[in-house]
Each structure stands twice: as structure tokens, then as C-alpha cells.
Design a protein around this motif. Structure first.
Motif, PDB file in Angstrom:
ATOM      1  N   GLY A   1      69.985  43.963  14.545  1.00 35.93           N
ATOM      2  CA  GLY A   1      69.990  42.650  13.906  1.00 35.93           C
ATOM      3  C   GLY A   1      69.943  41.523  14.920  1.00 35.93           C
ATOM      4  N   PHE A   2      70.691  41.686  16.013  1.00 40.76           N
ATOM      5  CA  PHE A   2      70.699  40.666  17.063  1.00 40.76           C
ATOM      6  C   PHE A   2      69.328  40.549  17.719  1.00 40.76           C
ATOM      7  N   ASP A   3      68.678  41.670  17.981  1.00 40.26           N
ATOM      8  CA  ASP A   3      67.348  41.651  18.597  1.00 40.26           C
ATOM      9  C   ASP A   3      66.333  40.947  17.697  1.00 40.26           C
ATOM     10  N   SER A   4      66.425  41.198  16.398  1.00 39.10           N
ATOM     11  CA  SER A   4      65.524  40.530  15.445  1.00 39.10           C
ATOM     12  C   SER A   4      65.771  39.026  15.437  1.00 39.10           C
TER      13      SER A   4
ATOM     14  N   ALA B   1      76.277  43.049  24.505  1.00 42.49           N
ATOM     15  CA  ALA B   1      75.948  43.204  25.922  1.00 42.49           C
ATOM     16  C   ALA B   1      76.639  44.417  26.532  1.00 42.49           C
ATOM     17  N   ASP B   2      77.726  44.877  25.913  1.00 46.13           N
ATOM     18  CA  ASP B   2      78.506  45.983  26.471  1.00 46.13           C
ATOM     19  C   ASP B   2      78.745  47.041  25.392  1.00 46.13           C
ATOM     20  N   GLU B   3      77.840  48.012  25.316  1.00 44.83           N
ATOM     21  CA  GLU B   3      77.947  49.054  24.283  1.00 44.83           C
ATOM     22  C   GLU B   3      79.211  49.885  24.465  1.00 44.83           C
ATOM     23  N   GLU B   4      79.569  50.165  25.697  1.00 41.55           N
ATOM     24  CA  GLU B   4      80.751  50.995  25.956  1.00 41.55           C
ATOM     25  C   GLU B   4      82.018  50.331  25.411  1.00 41.55           C
ATOM     26  N   ALA B   5      82.158  49.025  25.667  1.00 36.39           N
ATOM     27  CA  ALA B   5      83.336  48.305  25.169  1.00 36.39           C
ATOM     28  C   ALA B   5      83.318  48.227  23.642  1.00 36.39           C
TER      29      ALA B   5
ATOM     30  N   GLU C   1      84.793  61.215  15.329  1.00 38.67           N
ATOM     31  CA  GLU C   1      84.253  60.604  14.107  1.00 38.67           C
ATOM     32  C   GLU C   1      84.295  59.079  14.205  1.00 38.67           C
ATOM     33  N   MET C   2      85.399  58.550  14.715  1.00 37.04           N
ATOM     34  CA  MET C   2      85.540  57.106  14.875  1.00 37.04           C
ATOM     35  C   MET C   2      84.512  56.571  15.872  1.00 37.04           C
ATOM     36  N   ARG C   3      84.289  57.335  16.968  1.00 36.19           N
ATOM     37  CA  ARG C   3      83.321  56.915  17.986  1.00 36.19           C
ATOM     38  C   ARG C   3      81.898  56.914  17.407  1.00 36.19           C
ATOM     39  N   GLU C   4      81.579  57.940  16.630  1.00 36.81           N
ATOM     40  CA  GLU C   4      80.249  58.016  16.008  1.00 36.81           C
ATOM     41  C   GLU C   4      80.017  56.854  15.055  1.00 36.81           C
ATOM     42  N   GLU C   5      81.055  56.481  14.309  1.00 40.59           N
ATOM     43  CA  GLU C   5      80.939  55.355  13.384  1.00 40.59           C
ATOM     44  C   GLU C   5      80.745  54.049  14.162  1.00 40.59           C
ATOM     45  N   LYS C   6      81.472  53.904  15.266  1.00 47.08           N
ATOM     46  CA  LYS C   6      81.321  52.710  16.109  1.00 47.08           C
ATOM     47  C   LYS C   6      79.910  52.633  16.690  1.00 47.08           C
ATOM     48  N   GLN C   7      79.359  53.764  17.124  1.00 49.09           N
ATOM     49  CA  GLN C   7      78.010  53.790  17.685  1.00 49.09           C
ATOM     50  C   GLN C   7      76.973  53.402  16.636  1.00 49.09           C
TER      51      GLN C   7
ATOM     52  N   LYS D   1      74.495  50.081  16.850  1.00 45.54           N
ATOM     53  CA  LYS D   1      73.037  50.133  16.709  1.00 45.54           C
ATOM     54  C   LYS D   1      72.557  49.150  15.646  1.00 45.54           C
ATOM     55  N   GLU D   2      73.282  49.074  14.522  1.00 47.23           N
ATOM     56  CA  GLU D   2      72.911  48.137  13.451  1.00 47.23           C
ATOM     57  C   GLU D   2      73.069  46.693  13.918  1.00 47.23           C
TER      58      GLU D   2
END
Length: 202
Positions: A109-112, A56-60, A94-100, A104-105
Motif C-alpha cells: 500500500g505504501f509503495d502504491s 523502512a525496517d521489516e525486522e523491527a 504464528e504471530m511472526r507469520e501474521e506480522k510478516q 507485506k500488505e
């Protein structure tokens, strides 16, 4: 065709179907290892509300904690005898990109999972999912005390005139969780559920 021939053909047909079911299940488990799709689906249902809060909170979710003093060396030599040191900003990015990417994954999965669950919301058995896995009451509102025991489920559903026995509530749970597993995991879960149901029927 005589009665004896008819009975024989029915027995033969059942034997063929049984062999096909057993063969499909055996082939699958030999190729990929045994997976209990019922239990896997239960785990998803138990954690569904936590997953909902997580995505629910992508930023967090994508927030990065960087601890100074960690090793910050690249593994790729940039020149003979020299290894380039990464800046803190590069490491954090790099850490932020990996978290993003992880977000997304997880969100996909949650949406499916949500789409699969929504297919069953109109089924009579879904009320057991609300009570037993989601910690909701029969109307989908948060339930005091969280998830219910089978005794509490039976009492609440009996008071509402929905069912009267624990056995019925558990049977409803088994049916709908198996059906959900087929929607989430596909054909392998269908084979597993069919094999399980055949064994129970015996």
C-alpha cells in the motif's frame, strides 16, 4: 440554426451533463456509502512520513513479543476429549507469520501511495504538500518546527516569489490533493471531486 436554437442546445447539453454527474455521484454513494476521498487522501499525506519510517525496517515491524502465561490452547479437537496445547515456539511462529503478512500488505500500500505522489512532484502545487503535510521546506528538506501553518506557508512562498496569498496556497492544496485522490482511489474519487468542484463553482 438560429441563435435561439444554439443557446437552447447549449443549455440542454449542460443540463444533461449535470444530470449525469449528479446521477453518477448518487449511484455511487447509495451503493457504497459516502466516502470523503479528499479527507482520506489528506490522512495519507499527514501520515506519509510515519508510514515511510514504519516500512523502512521489516525486522523491527515483524518483531514478536510473547508474554508467558497467555492461553495456548488450539481450538481444534485432536482426539476425543482432548485439546492439544501449542508450544510457545509454535505460537511465536504464528504471530511472526501474521506480522510478516501485515508488513507485506502495508508495504504494498505504501509503495502504491509513493508512486501516486511521485507523479505530482514536478507540479508547482507540490510545494504546498511539502510544507503543509510533510513538514519539509520548499526544497524538500526537513523543516524546523515540522508542518507549517497557512500563514507560514504563504510567507515562505511569498519570500521565494512563488505566490502571495493564502487563498492561492489553499487552492493549490485543494487541486493537487483531489488529483492525488483520483490516482490513489480511482473513479469513485474522480466522481466525488467533480461533484465537489461543480458545487464550489456555483
Amino acid at each position: 440554426m438560429t441563435k435561439k436554437q444554439t443557446e437552447l442546445s447549449e443549455e440542454l447539453r449542460e443540463a444533461v451533463f449535470e444530470a449525469a454527474r449528479a446521477g453518477a455521484a448518487e449511484a455511487y454513494t447509495q451503493n457504497t456509502g459516502y466516502v470523503n476521498y479528499f479527507k482520506a487522501m489528506e490522512t495519507l499525506l499527514y501520515n506519509y512520513k510515519k508510514l515511510a519510517a514504519l516500512v523502512a525496517d521489516e525486522e523491527a515491524y515483524c518483531e514478536v513479543e510473547y508474554h508467558a502465561g497467555r492461553k495456548t490452547f488450539s481450538t481444534t479437537p485432536q482426539a476425543k476429549g482432548f485439546i492439544q496445547r501449542k508450544t510457545e515456539a509454535e505460537i511465536v511462529e504464528e504471530m511472526r507469520e501474521e506480522k510478516q503478512k501485515q508488513f507485506k500488505e502495508t508495504k504494498s500500500g505504501f509503495d502504491s501511495l509513493t508512486r501516486a505522489i511521485s507523479l505530482f512532484e514536478g507540479h508547482k502545487e507540490f510545494v504546498v504538500i511539502r510544507l503543509y503535510y510533510f513538514g519539509e521546506d520548499i526544497n524538500g528538506n526537513p523543516r524546523e518546527g515540522g508542518t507549517a501553518t497557512w500563514e507560514e506557508i504563504t510567507e515562505e512562498l511569498s519570500d521565494a516569489g512563488i505566490l502571495k496569498e493564502i487563498k492561492t496556497a489553499r487552492r493549490w492544496r485543494n487541486k493537487i490533493v483531489n488529483d492525488m485522490a483520483v490516482c490513489v482511489f480511482g473513479i469513485p474519487a474522480a466522481v466525488s471531486a467533480a461533484t465537489y468542484r461543480k458545487a464550489v463553482d456555483k
